[in-house]
Design an enzyme around this catalytic site. Sequence first.
Site, PDB file in Angstrom:
ATOM      1  N   HIS A   1      66.701  22.035  86.733  1.00 49.31           N
ATOM      2  CA  HIS A   1      67.652  22.908  86.048  1.00 49.31           C
ATOM      3  C   HIS A   1      67.577  22.788  84.524  1.00 49.31           C
ATOM      4  CE1 HIS A   1      69.562  23.956  89.862  1.00 49.31           C
ATOM      5  NE2 HIS A   1      69.618  22.675  90.138  1.00 49.31           N
TER       6      HIS A   1
ATOM      7  N   GLU B   1      80.798  30.238  92.941  1.00 51.96           N
ATOM      8  CA  GLU B   1      80.139  31.483  92.555  1.00 51.96           C
ATOM      9  C   GLU B   1      79.174  31.903  93.653  1.00 51.96           C
ATOM     10  OE1 GLU B   1      79.823  31.448  87.669  1.00 51.96           O
ATOM     11  OE2 GLU B   1      78.065  30.982  88.867  1.00 51.96           O
TER      12      GLU B   1
ATOM     13  N   ARG C   1      76.302  26.015  69.816  1.00 52.82           N
ATOM     14  CA  ARG C   1      75.476  25.200  68.921  1.00 52.82           C
ATOM     15  C   ARG C   1      74.115  25.859  68.765  1.00 52.82           C
ATOM     16  NH1 ARG C   1      72.032  23.445  72.788  1.00 52.82           N
ATOM     17  NH2 ARG C   1      72.897  22.920  74.831  1.00 52.82           N
TER      18      ARG C   1
ATOM     19  N   LYS D   1      83.764  26.294  81.734  1.00 51.25           N
ATOM     20  CA  LYS D   1      83.253  27.531  82.322  1.00 51.25           C
ATOM     21  C   LYS D   1      84.386  28.418  82.829  1.00 51.25           C
ATOM     22  CE  LYS D   1      78.630  25.848  83.530  1.00 51.25           C
ATOM     23  NZ  LYS D   1      78.711  24.580  82.797  1.00 51.25           N
TER      24      LYS D   1
END
Length: 500
Positions: free
Chosen positions: A237, A202, A294, A118
């Site tokens: 999630h 974040e 993908r 990330k």
Amino acid sequence: MAKINKLLIANRGEIALRIIRSAREMGISTVAVYSEADRNALHVRAADEAVCIGPAASSASYLKGEVIIEEAKKLGVEAIHPGYGFLSENADFARQVTESGLIFVGPSPEAIEVMGSKLAAKAAVSKYDIPLVPGTDKAIEDPAEAKKIAAETGYPILIKASAGGGGKGMRIVQAEEELEEQMQRAVSEAVSAFGDGAVFIEKFITSPRHIEIQVLGDTQGNIVHLFERECSIQRRHQKVIEEAPSYILTPEVRQAMGEAAVGVAKACNYYGAGTVEFIVDDELNFYFLEMNTRLQVEHPVTELITGVDLVKEQLMIAMGNPLSFKQEDLSINGHSLEVRVYAEDPTNNFLPDIGKLQTYQRPQGPGVRVDDGFEQGMDIPIHYDPMIAKLIVHGKDRREAIDRMIRAIEEYRITGIETTLSFCKFVLKHDAFVSGKFNTKFVDQHFKPEYLDEPPSEDVLELAAALAARAWRKKNEMAGGKAPDQATTGRASAWKLRGR
């Protein structure tokens, strides 16, 4: 340009079957791989050839990249399609495939590596003026530094594993006194799950939507987007219901998100099928989250609104062909929904439920598609993801798609295990979903297990009455008494009520 005559699918279940079907339509023969637990699986029967690659555990079979490549070379295979999960985002595997002289049906190892981190992904896309969630652009190790950055960003914050996914290595921090402990937990979980303890910070978007954009790129540098998928209905999630297009996006925001997704793909010289994920707040501000390098589980909803077979496009790109269409050739046709049918008990915190599919009857009819890898009588193995099937519908608009999905769920007959079908039906009928006023917190805000305890239907009541009358009759006959009539039971039998 290379030619693929024979394709090995390095996966199992419904996605292996999905790839086999498109390959067959293209005249490509297929090789399935399977573990000892999957010896009788549908994808094994469907392929032209099949080879066992190890014991049931995925670590001893589907994750054995060197074994898969060795078998591919023995069988004269030209290409390997990884599907999703397992080795699909493993840059080392992609590199080993290409170095062995085979075609990897997917992006370059370099693109997988960049987008697999990330932090590296953030650095790559920063050159393309793509909105990023406020926070750090590098790993944080010092809790004191983390507290300083969090104070500048503003609480609540999210501590995330750089190599993470599926909610692992992720912690929400509401106040400074929680930060150090939650940071230690995130690092520990990240090391355990990914072997990489790097975490970053974040700003936490409190009411986020999870909206993703499908992209396709060829090896000539052409990249297009195929619009968005709304993926905000989640548990732990992880997605449960997806739809395309999103109900909330304006044409202007849709175009901006599509252009941003294309920019993300350009940032890593992407080719093949990929998905760029965004967080969207309640004012339709969107922020880059990550790129999945993908095919996605939810790709069928995009196929149904665009008419594009994404697997065929993957194979054509892998053979070196340019995209057969341009951005302006694509348009949205109707509305599509997908529900993931998991072998989980929604009344017990969505815990996995294994057993035998005593009854398994798929829904049918206009606009209904089922992608699965099971049939009646098969066991649900404990070794793999608990998803049984994907139920997908297409309608002329969102209202028709919702009604069609509810009908299809009611037609789906599964006994022997618990599934998420009842939860999905609950969501589809909920005012928050129908109105489009929902976010990733739907389960926390609107769902309790007891909401699934519906009163029995009239048919069930009639059947119960008939069975009770039969039991009473047999008991009386054995005792030399009379059988009950309608007056004594207070109810006609189900057969009489239907005039039979």
